[in-house]
Design an enzyme around this catalytic site. Structure first.
Site, PDB file in Angstrom:
ATOM      1  N   ARG A 143      12.027  10.004  14.174  1.00 34.19           N
ATOM      2  CA  ARG A 143      10.559   9.888  14.298  1.00 34.19           C
ATOM      3  C   ARG A 143       9.790  10.984  13.567  1.00 34.19           C
ATOM      4  NH1 ARG A 143      12.054   8.029  19.439  1.00 34.19           N
ATOM      5  NH2 ARG A 143      11.912   5.753  19.410  1.00 34.19           N
ATOM      6  N   LYS A 165       2.265  10.852  -0.491  1.00 33.94           N
ATOM      7  CA  LYS A 165       2.706   9.447  -0.587  1.00 33.94           C
ATOM      8  C   LYS A 165       4.230   9.446  -0.670  1.00 33.94           C
ATOM      9  CE  LYS A 165      -1.181   7.033  -2.695  1.00 33.94           C
ATOM     10  NZ  LYS A 165      -1.671   6.332  -3.884  1.00 33.94           N
ATOM     11  N   GLU A 207      -0.179  12.279 -17.008  1.00 31.67           N
ATOM     12  CA  GLU A 207      -0.922  12.468 -15.743  1.00 31.67           C
ATOM     13  C   GLU A 207      -1.898  13.639 -15.864  1.00 31.67           C
ATOM     14  OE1 GLU A 207      -0.894  10.484 -13.115  1.00 31.67           O
ATOM     15  OE2 GLU A 207       0.875   9.267 -13.542  1.00 31.67           O
ATOM     16  N   LYS A 249      -5.789  17.328  -7.638  1.00 30.91           N
ATOM     17  CA  LYS A 249      -5.171  16.388  -6.694  1.00 30.91           C
ATOM     18  C   LYS A 249      -5.428  16.831  -5.255  1.00 30.91           C
ATOM     19  CE  LYS A 249      -1.630  13.228  -5.691  1.00 30.91           C
ATOM     20  NZ  LYS A 249      -0.448  12.512  -6.088  1.00 30.91           N
ATOM     21  N   GLU A 259      -6.280   7.105   1.004  1.00 25.61           N
ATOM     22  CA  GLU A 259      -6.815   6.227  -0.031  1.00 25.61           C
ATOM     23  C   GLU A 259      -7.715   5.117   0.508  1.00 25.61           C
ATOM     24  OE1 GLU A 259      -4.147   5.781  -3.404  1.00 25.61           O
ATOM     25  OE2 GLU A 259      -4.942   3.791  -3.723  1.00 25.61           O
ATOM     26  N   ARG A 263      -9.732   8.432  -3.233  1.00 33.34           N
ATOM     27  CA  ARG A 263      -8.420   8.761  -3.831  1.00 33.34           C
ATOM     28  C   ARG A 263      -8.053   7.800  -4.955  1.00 33.34           C
ATOM     29  NH1 ARG A 263      -2.908  10.883  -0.789  1.00 33.34           N
ATOM     30  NH2 ARG A 263      -1.561  10.735  -2.604  1.00 33.34           N
ATOM     31  N   ASN A 267      -5.904   6.691  -9.639  1.00 35.53           N
ATOM     32  CA  ASN A 267      -5.248   5.531 -10.270  1.00 35.53           C
ATOM     33  C   ASN A 267      -5.845   5.212 -11.635  1.00 35.53           C
ATOM     34  OD1 ASN A 267      -3.584   5.166  -8.050  1.00 35.53           O
ATOM     35  ND2 ASN A 267      -5.146   3.959  -6.985  1.00 35.53           N
ATOM     36  N   HIS A 270      -3.856   3.449 -14.146  1.00 38.91           N
ATOM     37  CA  HIS A 270      -2.641   2.981 -13.476  1.00 38.91           C
ATOM     38  C   HIS A 270      -2.658   1.480 -13.189  1.00 38.91           C
ATOM     39  CE1 HIS A 270      -1.873   7.218 -13.138  1.00 38.91           C
ATOM     40  NE2 HIS A 270      -0.753   7.038 -12.468  1.00 38.91           N
ATOM     41  N   HIS A 274       0.579   0.126 -14.480  1.00 39.22           N
ATOM     42  CA  HIS A 274       1.634  -0.440 -13.616  1.00 39.22           C
ATOM     43  C   HIS A 274       1.977  -1.861 -14.047  1.00 39.22           C
ATOM     44  CE1 HIS A 274       0.699   2.441 -10.037  1.00 39.22           C
ATOM     45  NE2 HIS A 274       1.690   2.899 -10.779  1.00 39.22           N
ATOM     46  N   HIS A 286       6.767   5.428 -17.041  1.00 42.52           N
ATOM     47  CA  HIS A 286       5.499   5.449 -16.322  1.00 42.52           C
ATOM     48  C   HIS A 286       4.378   6.132 -17.130  1.00 42.52           C
ATOM     49  CE1 HIS A 286       2.825   5.606 -12.869  1.00 42.52           C
ATOM     50  NE2 HIS A 286       2.653   6.903 -13.090  1.00 42.52           N
TER      51      HIS A 286
HETATM   52  N1  GLY Z   1      -0.318   9.121  -7.609  1.00 45.37           N
HETATM   53  C1  GLY Z   1      -1.529   8.699  -7.025  1.00 45.37           C
HETATM   54  C2  GLY Z   1      -1.752   9.241  -5.662  1.00 45.37           C
HETATM   55  O1  GLY Z   1      -0.990  10.059  -5.186  1.00 45.37           O
HETATM   56  O2  GLY Z   1      -2.673   8.824  -5.011  1.00 45.37           O
END
Ligand code: GLY
Length: 378
Positions: A143, A165, A207, A249, A259, A263, A267, A270, A274, A286
């Site tokens: 947990r 993430k 990036e 960031k 997000e 946030r 992207n 992206h 993507h 990427h």
């Molecule tokens: N790589 C995009 C984010 O972490 O939101």
């Protein structure tokens, strides 16, 4: 384990035996705030810093087969030398193909068998795949247990190790299973980057260009002026662009951790990127796909008179200097890219959010980009 790793309030940490200064960025998230330390030689420092705050079982290092051979075994030795006698390393085969739930279950079972309990600490030593798997595992093992990110690729140092993430892929798509789980600290040892290929360095640079485009014309100009130093990992310039990327960031994540809206600016490039990656069956890296995506949304932004042609040209020229592609290869069918965009997990009620550019350092999120605009741009 204490909440912070005891870096104190200083903004820079001096180390006399290495003639440089380490940089620090804090991700302000209340009780879950954490520090990102950036600089060469930091991995050597991790064991003694851990010793001050951690006395549980392990720690357990999660890594992949490449990193294990390269620095993993040495790193375990440093931990043992510092007194962590039961420190162990667990690894899986390097590559995105390992980023699945089976790998997570296998690692979880190994952790149980070597005595990891609810007080154990995981250390994610490696690139983005390692960080995503380790973070996800830590967030669900018994947990939830703490973890620290030790990113060893430029992409991981400026993006994936920061912001919480985590996740794995399923055949239906990338990162479709995952959690938000913040690490307790990030140690970005820029010394580890010297072993990367030019292609891997370019992956991270894409990036960094993104951060300049969305938030900081100063960073963008620095990249234009020092592109050669960036490509060649000159330590001061590298530390400074990694730091600035992490600051941006951190600022975005602290305002919108999960997000809900803001946030999404991360992207930029992206959504199309993507879709191109998927259409290439993930043969396009990427960073390259994101570069193509940034140029495509740049074109859409110019078409809407949001972005000047001059600013768009600066973006194209900067990506060219870094050897990043700006055009989508002819073998990628535009219709397939469009289809993939619509399948993206971020699509809400059929509306696709696009992050457009209003100039270098400024963005706007819209959901009314038409298929024709996308097809024209790609
Ligand atoms: N790589 C995009 C984010 O972490 O939101």
């Amino acid at each position: 384990m204490s909440e912070s790793l005891g870096f104190g309030q200083c903004s820079k940490i001096e180390k006399s035996d290495i003639s440089h200064v380490w940089e620090k960025v804090t991700v302000p998230l209340g009780e879950r705030s954490y520090d990102i330390l950036i600089g060469p030689g930091l991995l050597l420092e991790v064991p003694s810093r851990l010793k001050e705050v951690y006395d549980g079982p392990g720690p357990f290092v999660i890594t992949d087969s490449n990193v294990r051979d390269f620095i993993g075994e040495d790193f375990i030795r440093f931990l043992r030398d510092e007194g962590f006698k039961d420190a162990k390393i667990l690894s899986f085969e390097a590559g995105e193909r390992s980023k699945n739930i089976e790998t997570v279950i296998k690692l979880a079972r190994e952790l149980v068998n070597i005595g990891a309990d609810r007080t154990s600490l995981l250390l994610a030593l490696g690139g983005g795949v390692v960080g995503d798997i380790c973070g996800f595992l830590a967030s669900i093992y018994m947990r939830g247990i703490p973890f620290i990110q030790l990113p060893t690729t430029l992409l991981a140092q400026v993006d994936s190790s920061v912001g919480g993430k985590t996740g794995v892929d399923i055949p239906e798509g990338k990162n479709l299973i995952g959690t938000f789980a913040q690490p307790r600290a990030v140690y970005a040892d820029i010394g580890t980057l010297t072993s990367l290929s030019q292609a891997e360095i370019r992956n991270g640079i894409s990036e960094i260009v993104k951060y300049g485009m969305i938030k900081d014309e100063g960073l963008f100009t620095l990249l234009e002026e020092k592109w050669w130093d960036v490509l060649n990992l000159e330590p001061h310039v590298t530390a400074s662009v990694v730091k600035r990327s992490c600051e941006i960031k951190a600022e975005v994540v602290s305002k919108d951790e999960r997000e809900g809206g803001y946030r999404r600016i991360l992207n930029f490039g992206h959504t199309i990127g993507h879709a191109v990656e998927a259409a290439s069956n993930y043969t396009i890296p990427h960073g390259e796909a994101v570069a193509m995506g940034m140029v495509a949304v740049g074109k859409i932004s110019v078409g809407r008179s949001l972005l000047s042609k001059k600013a768009y040209q600066r973006l194209v020229e900067l990506l060219n200097r870094f050897g990043l592609p700006v055009d989508i290869p002819k073998e990628i069918r535009p219709e397939e890219v469009l289809l993939n965009i619509k399948k993206d997990k971020k699509v809400k009620r059929g509306k696709v959010n696009f992050v457009l550019s209003k100039g270098i350092g400024e963005t706007v999120i819209v959901d009314d980009v038409t298929d024709e605009e996308v097809l024209r741009a790609i």
